[in-house]
Design a protein around this motif. Sequence first.
Motif, mmCIF file in Angstrom:
data_model
loop_
_atom_site.group_PDB
_atom_site.id
_atom_site.type_symbol
_atom_site.label_atom_id
_atom_site.label_comp_id
_atom_site.label_asym_id
_atom_site.label_seq_id
_atom_site.Cartn_x
_atom_site.Cartn_y
_atom_site.Cartn_z
ATOM 1 N N HIS A 49 16.391 5.018 -48.027
ATOM 2 C CA HIS A 49 16.063 6.151 -47.182
ATOM 3 C C HIS A 49 16.849 7.426 -47.477
ATOM 4 N N MET A 50 17.808 7.381 -48.369
ATOM 5 C CA MET A 50 18.673 8.543 -48.589
ATOM 6 C C MET A 50 18.390 9.260 -49.904
ATOM 7 N N THR A 51 17.280 8.955 -50.558
ATOM 8 C CA THR A 51 16.950 9.605 -51.831
ATOM 9 C C THR A 51 16.267 10.941 -51.555
ATOM 10 N N PRO A 52 16.889 12.050 -51.933
ATOM 11 C CA PRO A 52 16.309 13.361 -51.613
ATOM 12 C C PRO A 52 15.122 13.703 -52.505
ATOM 13 N N VAL A 53 14.243 14.543 -51.967
ATOM 14 C CA VAL A 53 13.157 15.101 -52.766
ATOM 15 C C VAL A 53 13.627 16.439 -53.337
ATOM 16 N N TRP A 54 13.125 16.760 -54.539
ATOM 17 C CA TRP A 54 13.450 18.072 -55.097
ATOM 18 C C TRP A 54 12.246 18.686 -55.836
ATOM 19 N N GLY A 55 11.071 18.146 -55.597
ATOM 20 C CA GLY A 55 9.868 18.708 -56.185
ATOM 21 C C GLY A 55 8.685 17.783 -55.974
ATOM 22 N N VAL A 56 7.545 18.207 -56.487
ATOM 23 C CA VAL A 56 6.336 17.396 -56.394
ATOM 24 C C VAL A 56 5.804 17.119 -57.787
ATOM 25 N N GLY A 57 5.075 16.022 -57.897
ATOM 26 C CA GLY A 57 4.535 15.608 -59.183
ATOM 27 C C GLY A 57 5.144 14.298 -59.616
ATOM 28 N N ALA A 58 4.871 13.896 -60.840
ATOM 29 C CA ALA A 58 5.391 12.648 -61.379
ATOM 30 C C ALA A 58 6.807 12.853 -61.913
ATOM 31 N N ALA A 59 7.703 11.932 -61.571
ATOM 32 C CA ALA A 59 9.062 12.001 -62.087
ATOM 33 C C ALA A 59 9.051 11.840 -63.601
ATOM 34 N N ARG A 60 9.862 12.644 -64.268
ATOM 35 C CA ARG A 60 9.929 12.604 -65.728
ATOM 36 C C ARG A 60 11.374 12.443 -66.151
#
Length: 425
Positions: free
Chosen positions: A170-181
């Motif tokens: 639950h503590m993993t932050p978001v920093w954008g949208v789309g597929a992780a690369r």
Amino acid sequence: MNTQHDNNLNDLMAYLDSSPSPWHATASAIARLVAAGFVEVAATDAFNDVPAKGYMQRGAAVVAWHHGSQAGPTSPLRIVGAHTDSPCLKVKPHADAGGCGWKQLAVEVYGGTLLNSWLDRDLGIAGRVELRDGWTTVSVNEPIARVPQLAIHLDRDVNERGVILDKQAHMTPVWGVGAARDGEFREWLAGRADVTPADILGWDLSLFDVTTAAVLGADASLLAAGRLDNQASCWAATVALCHAGDPGAATAVIALFDHEEVGSQSASGAAGPLLEHVIERLALAHGADRSQYLAQLATSSCVSADNAHSVHPNYPERHEAGHRPVVNQGPAIKLNNNQRYATSAASAAMVQRVFEVAGVPWQVFVSRNNMPCGTTIGPITATRLGIDTVDVGIPQLSMHSARELCGTQDPPWLAQALTAYFEGA
């Protein structure tokens, strides 16, 4: 408030805002030391011609000293210890994570963090970046990431049972949208550090709340900021050493350690040999032999400066009635007979005399018998060096939160008291 108090408070807020990571807290302290005439001494230097006012950095820690003009081989040390690190989220080596159309940053929870306090905050990134040909620091004071909380519509009883958070899930932050690369974070970091991705070999990066320190309250009596524990003490120790006069027949020392929040067991932590090595080399440089060095330790003292728990108005039962520190009523002397704090009756009496000479009010904190007690670098320093030590700290609320709260009067009072301590009060 008087002009000096306002200046001190503004300087503390500037210190906090410029110190989003332990590396920056150390750099902020060193900048103040250099401005006050302190000279860097490297760990590899011979210590043959040691400056009277000097400092040594080791990682995100620094030890600085002012050798008194009348100090001899067995003259006492007056030491103030604090720590530069705070609980936070740290970026993992393989940072690129995510799913379901979200880009996320893989992080590790550092220290005893109040996890819920990191939810729904705009987070920047700061710390040290290791390069092929050296290292650099970065401080991205912009909203880069966020740990979003689950909507109440999908967690209907959250207010009744409380927020339950799994550190991994639950503590993993978001920093954008789309597929992780893979490699995307490294590329972004390289742009911020003005290097190429291939130059970067590793990092020690912390997420931090980008909200700046702020005076709070209708009466402007409170200070809200990240990392008050324990950067407020680092600031007070540094200011005291810079402003104190000649220690005379003593040596004034500050030791700002890293890794206190995770046990202090590191090369730059209080359980490591950093302080011990520096003060022994100083003793030898000033003509002491081993016996005189040990005699010096026996006559020395240490103030372990780390924040204390203010009584909480919504949870007064968590404090014992006779030992309830309140903000803006002075630093608290912290005692625990089970040695979670290093304070003894003698060291408590010593620091009370200092407060009296400095004209600073003081309080006493002891935990309830049925409440766990934290610990500090105090017992570690006392154990490693055999130096009489007292634990002292400004009272605060929200300890280990992403944003903490203290009084505006107590940090300047602590700096005032530590100045008097260095001057021999």
